[in-house]
Write a protein that holds these residues in place. Structure first.
Motif, short mmCIF file in Angstrom:
data_model
loop_
_atom_site.label_atom_id
_atom_site.label_comp_id
_atom_site.label_asym_id
_atom_site.label_seq_id
_atom_site.Cartn_x
_atom_site.Cartn_y
_atom_site.Cartn_z
N GLY A 1 -8.53 -3.18 2.75
CA GLY A 1 -7.51 -2.46 3.49
C GLY A 1 -7.93 -2.57 4.95
O GLY A 1 -9.10 -2.43 5.26
N GLU A 17 0.79 -1.24 0.00
CA GLU A 17 0.00 0.00 0.00
C GLU A 17 0.82 1.28 0.00
O GLU A 17 0.27 2.38 0.02
CB GLU A 17 -0.92 0.01 1.23
CG GLU A 17 -0.16 0.25 2.53
CD GLU A 17 -1.02 0.22 3.79
OE1 GLU A 17 -2.20 -0.16 3.72
OE2 GLU A 17 -0.49 0.59 4.85
N SER A 70 -6.61 -1.02 7.91
CA SER A 70 -6.27 -0.08 8.97
C SER A 70 -7.41 0.85 9.37
O SER A 70 -7.41 1.40 10.47
CB SER A 70 -5.02 0.71 8.60
OG SER A 70 -5.19 1.35 7.37
N ASP A 84 -4.74 2.34 -8.43
CA ASP A 84 -5.69 2.75 -7.38
C ASP A 84 -6.17 4.18 -7.64
O ASP A 84 -5.44 5.14 -7.42
CB ASP A 84 -4.99 2.65 -6.01
CG ASP A 84 -5.95 2.84 -4.84
OD1 ASP A 84 -7.10 3.26 -5.06
OD2 ASP A 84 -5.51 2.58 -3.69
N ILE A 111 -4.72 -5.18 1.41
CA ILE A 111 -3.91 -4.02 1.05
C ILE A 111 -3.24 -3.56 2.33
O ILE A 111 -3.90 -3.02 3.22
CB ILE A 111 -4.79 -2.91 0.45
CG1 ILE A 111 -5.64 -3.48 -0.69
CG2 ILE A 111 -3.94 -1.75 -0.05
CD1 ILE A 111 -6.71 -2.55 -1.18
N ILE A 120 -10.82 -4.94 -8.53
CA ILE A 120 -11.33 -4.75 -7.17
C ILE A 120 -12.60 -3.90 -7.27
O ILE A 120 -12.61 -2.88 -7.96
CB ILE A 120 -10.29 -4.03 -6.27
CG1 ILE A 120 -9.04 -4.91 -6.09
CG2 ILE A 120 -10.90 -3.68 -4.90
CD1 ILE A 120 -7.94 -4.26 -5.26
N ASP A 177 -14.32 -5.79 -2.22
CA ASP A 177 -13.92 -5.17 -0.95
C ASP A 177 -15.17 -4.94 -0.12
O ASP A 177 -16.02 -4.11 -0.48
CB ASP A 177 -13.20 -3.84 -1.25
CG ASP A 177 -12.59 -3.22 0.00
OD1 ASP A 177 -13.05 -3.52 1.11
OD2 ASP A 177 -11.66 -2.40 -0.15
N ARG A 180 -3.18 0.96 17.46
CA ARG A 180 -3.92 0.52 16.27
C ARG A 180 -3.41 -0.79 15.71
O ARG A 180 -4.17 -1.61 15.19
CB ARG A 180 -3.83 1.61 15.20
CG ARG A 180 -4.58 2.87 15.58
CD ARG A 180 -4.58 3.88 14.47
NE ARG A 180 -5.26 3.38 13.29
CZ ARG A 180 -5.36 4.07 12.16
NH1 ARG A 180 -4.81 5.26 12.07
NH2 ARG A 180 -5.99 3.56 11.12
N LEU A 216 -15.83 -2.18 -4.85
CA LEU A 216 -16.24 -1.82 -3.49
C LEU A 216 -17.73 -2.11 -3.28
O LEU A 216 -18.56 -1.78 -4.14
CB LEU A 216 -15.97 -0.34 -3.23
CG LEU A 216 -14.59 0.20 -3.61
CD1 LEU A 216 -14.50 1.70 -3.28
CD2 LEU A 216 -13.48 -0.56 -2.90
N ASN A 234 -8.06 -0.88 -9.06
CA ASN A 234 -8.59 -0.58 -7.72
C ASN A 234 -9.16 0.84 -7.76
O ASN A 234 -8.39 1.77 -7.61
CB ASN A 234 -7.46 -0.70 -6.69
CG ASN A 234 -7.94 -0.52 -5.26
OD1 ASN A 234 -9.13 -0.51 -5.01
ND2 ASN A 234 -7.01 -0.33 -4.34
N ASN A 293 1.13 5.76 -1.96
CA ASN A 293 -0.19 6.35 -1.77
C ASN A 293 -0.02 7.83 -1.47
O ASN A 293 0.55 8.22 -0.44
CB ASN A 293 -0.93 5.64 -0.63
CG ASN A 293 -2.37 6.06 -0.57
OD1 ASN A 293 -2.68 7.25 -0.53
ND2 ASN A 293 -3.27 5.11 -0.59
N THR A 313 -1.80 10.10 -0.44
CA THR A 313 -2.36 10.75 0.75
C THR A 313 -1.29 10.87 1.84
O THR A 313 -1.47 11.62 2.79
CB THR A 313 -3.59 9.98 1.31
OG1 THR A 313 -3.19 8.64 1.61
CG2 THR A 313 -4.72 9.95 0.30
N LEU A 314 -0.20 10.11 1.69
CA LEU A 314 0.93 10.24 2.63
C LEU A 314 1.84 11.37 2.14
O LEU A 314 2.21 11.41 0.96
CB LEU A 314 1.71 8.92 2.69
CG LEU A 314 0.87 7.67 3.01
CD1 LEU A 314 1.69 6.40 2.84
CD2 LEU A 314 0.31 7.76 4.43
#
Ligand code: THG
Length: 267
Positions: free
Chosen positions: A199, A6, A201, A78, A230, A124, A164, A210, A126, A100, A9, A11-12
């Motif tokens: 995913g 993963e 998390s 993704d 993921i 994939i 998913d 977590r 959703l 994805n 990404n 968003t990081l």
């Protein structure tokens, strides 16, 4: 268990910087580390949230061109935007690949499912539709049914479909984890041949420690029938938990993968 790495990404923050700077070396480094750690697919999400669709199309093309040729591991494109997915698939010259993702909204299915057929890609999808993510299992299953119907319409073999069930934080709804687990079980029962992916998390969002929750949830998902996850393949606790979960759930014949991973290590 299929491991989808993963770490690419946007968003990081660190990854966003890599993408905006077109830092090929760091992108490859992030890819190769995940491959070395055992990732079966590399998720590529370049949506930084700052630019236009055209920016994202340029970014996905750059990322895929940079990675393919250097790394044999297949990629998982993704994006929520079918146009970005299409641009990624056109850039990819290697097969197999994974999309994805699609979701069970009519327009989205009509846009994304044919791309999977055209490019012979895994898909994939959703378990959410025009009404969003259902709180209960039956609502999520109705979304899955729309997905399966679209796959049939466009000639996607059910084995190529990874559904998913979606994971919401238990901190906002204590039943969230249970609904995901029960949806996995129901998907495997109602749509034989279809695979499941998620995913993890999100389940622990808003709570302390977590990683403990993610690992406990992973074990439950394996028991429920999860086929792919993921995850961060560099997280050794988590990849060890995949091995312990699968061997205990009878998914590791002769304990082979478990033995290979742990035989020579101390307790
Ligand atoms: N289902 C599907 N696709 C997905 C997701 C899913 N793609 C994106 C996401 N969820 C999975 N990918 C990531 C990538 C990185 C992180 C989590 C999920 C991550 N999170 C850190 C954390 O959770 O602590 C840090 C977050 C942050 O710093 O912003 O690194 O569910 N089909």
């Amino acid at each position: 268990m299929i491991i989808i790495g993963e770490k690419i990404n946007a968003t990081l923050d660190a990854v966003k910087t890599i993408i905006l700077n077109r830092d090929t070396k760091s992108l490859l480094d992030l890819t190769q580390k995940q491959v070395a750690a055992g990732a079966d697919y590399i998720d590529v999400n370049i949506g930084t949230g700052v630019g236009s669709r055209e920016d994202e199309i340029r970014s996905i093309k750059w990322a895929i061109e940079s990675i393919q040729g250097q790394v044999a591991t297949p990629l998982c494109i993704d994006s929520a935007d079918p146009k970005v997915i299409a641009a990624g698939l056109e850039t990819l010259n290697a097969k197999p690949s994974m999309i994805n993702s699609a979701k069970a909204e009519k327009h989205n299915l009509e846009a994304v499912v044919p791309l999977a057929a055209e490019h012979d890609s895994l898909l994939i999808a959703l378990a959410m539709d025009e009404d969003g993510i259902a709180n209960m299992v039956d609502g999520r299953l109705r979304a899955c049914e729309k997905i399966c119907n679209a796959c049939q319409k466009y000639g996607i073999p059910i084995e190529n479909l990874y559904i998913d069930p979606l994971v919401m934080p238990i901190s906002t709804d204590i039943n969230s984890g249970l609904v995901t687990l029960e949806t996995i079980v129901a998907i495997k029962k109602s749509f034989p041949g279809a695979k499941t992916v998620t995913g993890l998390s999100n389940v622990s969002y808003g709570l302390p420690q977590r990683r403990r929750l993610n690992i406990a949830f992973l074990h439950m998902c394996i028991f429920a029938g999860l086929d792919a996850a993921i995850v961060d393949p560099l997280d050794e606790e988590l990849t060890a938990a995949i091995k312990t979960g699968e061997v205990l759930a009878g998914k590791d014949r002769y304990c082979r993968r478990y033995m290979r991973a742990f035989r020579k290590k101390s307790q």
